[in-house]
Design an enzyme around this catalytic site. Structure first.
Site, PDB file in Angstrom:
ATOM      1  N   SER A 172      18.317  -5.141 -37.932  1.00 34.87           N
ATOM      2  CA  SER A 172      19.847  -6.249 -37.539  1.00 34.87           C
ATOM      3  C   SER A 172      20.943  -5.912 -37.634  1.00 34.87           C
ATOM      4  O   SER A 172      21.121  -4.535 -38.229  1.00 34.87           O
ATOM      5  CB  SER A 172      19.470  -7.388 -38.954  1.00 34.87           C
ATOM      6  OG  SER A 172      20.866  -7.968 -37.671  1.00 34.87           O
ATOM      7  N   TYR A 193      20.790 -11.211 -47.051  1.00 35.75           N
ATOM      8  CA  TYR A 193      20.090 -10.605 -45.624  1.00 35.75           C
ATOM      9  C   TYR A 193      20.658  -9.535 -45.174  1.00 35.75           C
ATOM     10  O   TYR A 193      19.628  -8.697 -44.976  1.00 35.75           O
ATOM     11  CB  TYR A 193      20.389 -12.209 -44.802  1.00 35.75           C
ATOM     12  CG  TYR A 193      19.766 -11.618 -43.739  1.00 35.75           C
ATOM     13  CD1 TYR A 193      18.510 -11.595 -42.957  1.00 35.75           C
ATOM     14  CD2 TYR A 193      21.357 -11.343 -42.403  1.00 35.75           C
ATOM     15  CE1 TYR A 193      18.683 -11.784 -41.988  1.00 35.75           C
ATOM     16  CE2 TYR A 193      20.134 -10.763 -41.417  1.00 35.75           C
ATOM     17  CZ  TYR A 193      18.860 -11.297 -41.105  1.00 35.75           C
ATOM     18  OH  TYR A 193      18.521 -11.181 -39.987  1.00 35.75           O
TER      19      TYR A 193
END
Ligand SMILES: *[C@@H]1O[C@H](CO)[C@@H](O)[C@H](O)[C@H]1NC(C)=O
Ligand SMILES: *[C@@H]1O[C@H](CO)[C@@H](O)[C@H](O)[C@H]1NC(C)=O
Ligand SMILES: *[C@@H]1O[C@H](CO)[C@@H](O)[C@H](O)[C@H]1NC(C)=O
Length: 317
Positions: free
Chosen positions: A164, A176
């Site tokens: 990401s 995350y």
């Protein structure tokens, strides 16, 4: 002199364009394994590859996800239920996949399955909260990759890992970003180790997209749970107003989300089908024009920009 430089740069640009456009001839008959096909990028990729005549081994977390995908695709798509956090489940998926691909091996795996919650302020969370995300997004990728590599090496195939832009620039609290930085690092190491085997490793770095992991209701629910579970001292230090403002801030997320998931699946498809795939793909204008440039700025500048709109805790000095 300047002109010469321009011509050289132009030629380099054209050569890169040409090289990038070379697509493998033998796509039909190849097998690609994808995790997280219930929804989002994985689901769209499975359908796109099917349309291109590639055999898809689609791993879903839920029966319902698998059934829905089956309904929308041809007989080239095979589904399996997979929980990437369970080694037993991963091994069962490998066995299932080997039986289907046989001696040909597997052309690609796409490590796409991921979760984002909880991502509340750090002090409101526990070690277990961090572990949950890291277990799926990072250790899941590690486990799936290790177990599938023998099949990939056989076909001199490709490993495509969905990191990401949050693996290049920390934009949210919780596990995350940690997990995505981890995926970047894992992929870098794997790429060097796999080169002698003719296996290519690609990293996809999407910006903020409209998928399950950016669903506002779920983000709010996660934040509420963390807040409710915080200690009295912590709740007093941050204050009810800070909590409310943090919840309200989440209402901005949909406007930040890119709705065109094809921008990401196009990168995945290129990684799987190009003669010369790139090592890294940033997908989405926000990734390319905001987050990546931000990550190169001095820390004081980045911190200032990222916290302009942050609420102030009750205990702020
Ligand atoms: C395409 O596949 C066939 C059989 O699988 C193989 O013989 C041939 O060399 C391949 N062609 C290319 C260009 O890779
Ligand atoms: C909240 O705290 C309770 C009691 O400590 C615990 O049982 C529960 O699992 C926690 N919930 C979450 C989501 O952390
Ligand atoms: C989505 O992006 C693709 C490029 O990947 C483009 O061809 C398509 O037109 C875009 N769709 C929308 C609705 O903007």
């Amino acid at each position: 002199m300047c002109l010469l430089l321009l011509v050289v740069l132009g030629l380099i640009f054209l050569y890169r364009r040409y090289r990038q456009g070379l697509i493998l001839e033998n796509l039909t008959g190849k097998y690609v394994f994808i995790t997280g096909c219930d929804s989002g990028f994985g689901n769209l990729l499975a359908r796109n590859l099917d349309n291109r005549g590639i055999n898809v081994l689609a791993a879903c977390l839920t029966e319902r996800g698998a059934e829905n995908l089956k309904k929308e695709t041809s007989s080239r798509v095979h589904t399996v239920i997979l929980d990437v956090t369970s080694t037993q489940s991963v091994c069962a998926a490998v066995k299932w996949a080997s039986a289907i691909v046989g001696d040909k091996g597997l052309w690609g795996i796409v490590n796409n399955a991921g979760i984002s919650l909880p991502c509340s302020p750090t002090e409101w969370m526990t070690k277990e909260d961090f572990f949950k995300t890291i277990n799926v997004n990072l250790l899941g990728v590690v486990d799936v990759t290790i177990h599938f590599l023998p099949l990939i090496r056989k076909a001199r195939g490709r490993v495509v890992n969905v990191a990401s832009i949050a693996g290049r620039m920390t934009i949210s609290p919780g596990g995350y970003c940690l997990s995505k930085y981890g995926v970047e690092s894992f992929s870098d190491c794997l790429r060097r180790e796999m080169k002698p085997f003719g296996v290519k490793v690609c990293i996809i770095e999407p910006g903020v997209f409209d998928t399950q992991i950016t669903c506002v209701e779920l983000l709010k629910k996660g934040m509420k749970t963390s807040w409710d579970n915080s200690s009295e001292e912590v709740r007093k230090s941050y204050g009810e107003k800070y909590y409310q403002q943090s919840l309200d801030f989440l209402d901005n997320v949909p406007a930040m989300c890119n709705k065109n998931l094809s921008l990401v699946t196009d990168c995945m498809e290129h990684a799987l089908t190009a003669v010369h795939p790139w090592t890294r793909y940033s997908a989405g204008w926000d990734a390319k024009l905001i987050y990546l440039p931000l990550s190169y700025l001095p820390t004081v500048v980045t911190d200032y920009i990222l916290t302009i709109k942050s609420p102030r805790p009750a205990g702020a000095i």
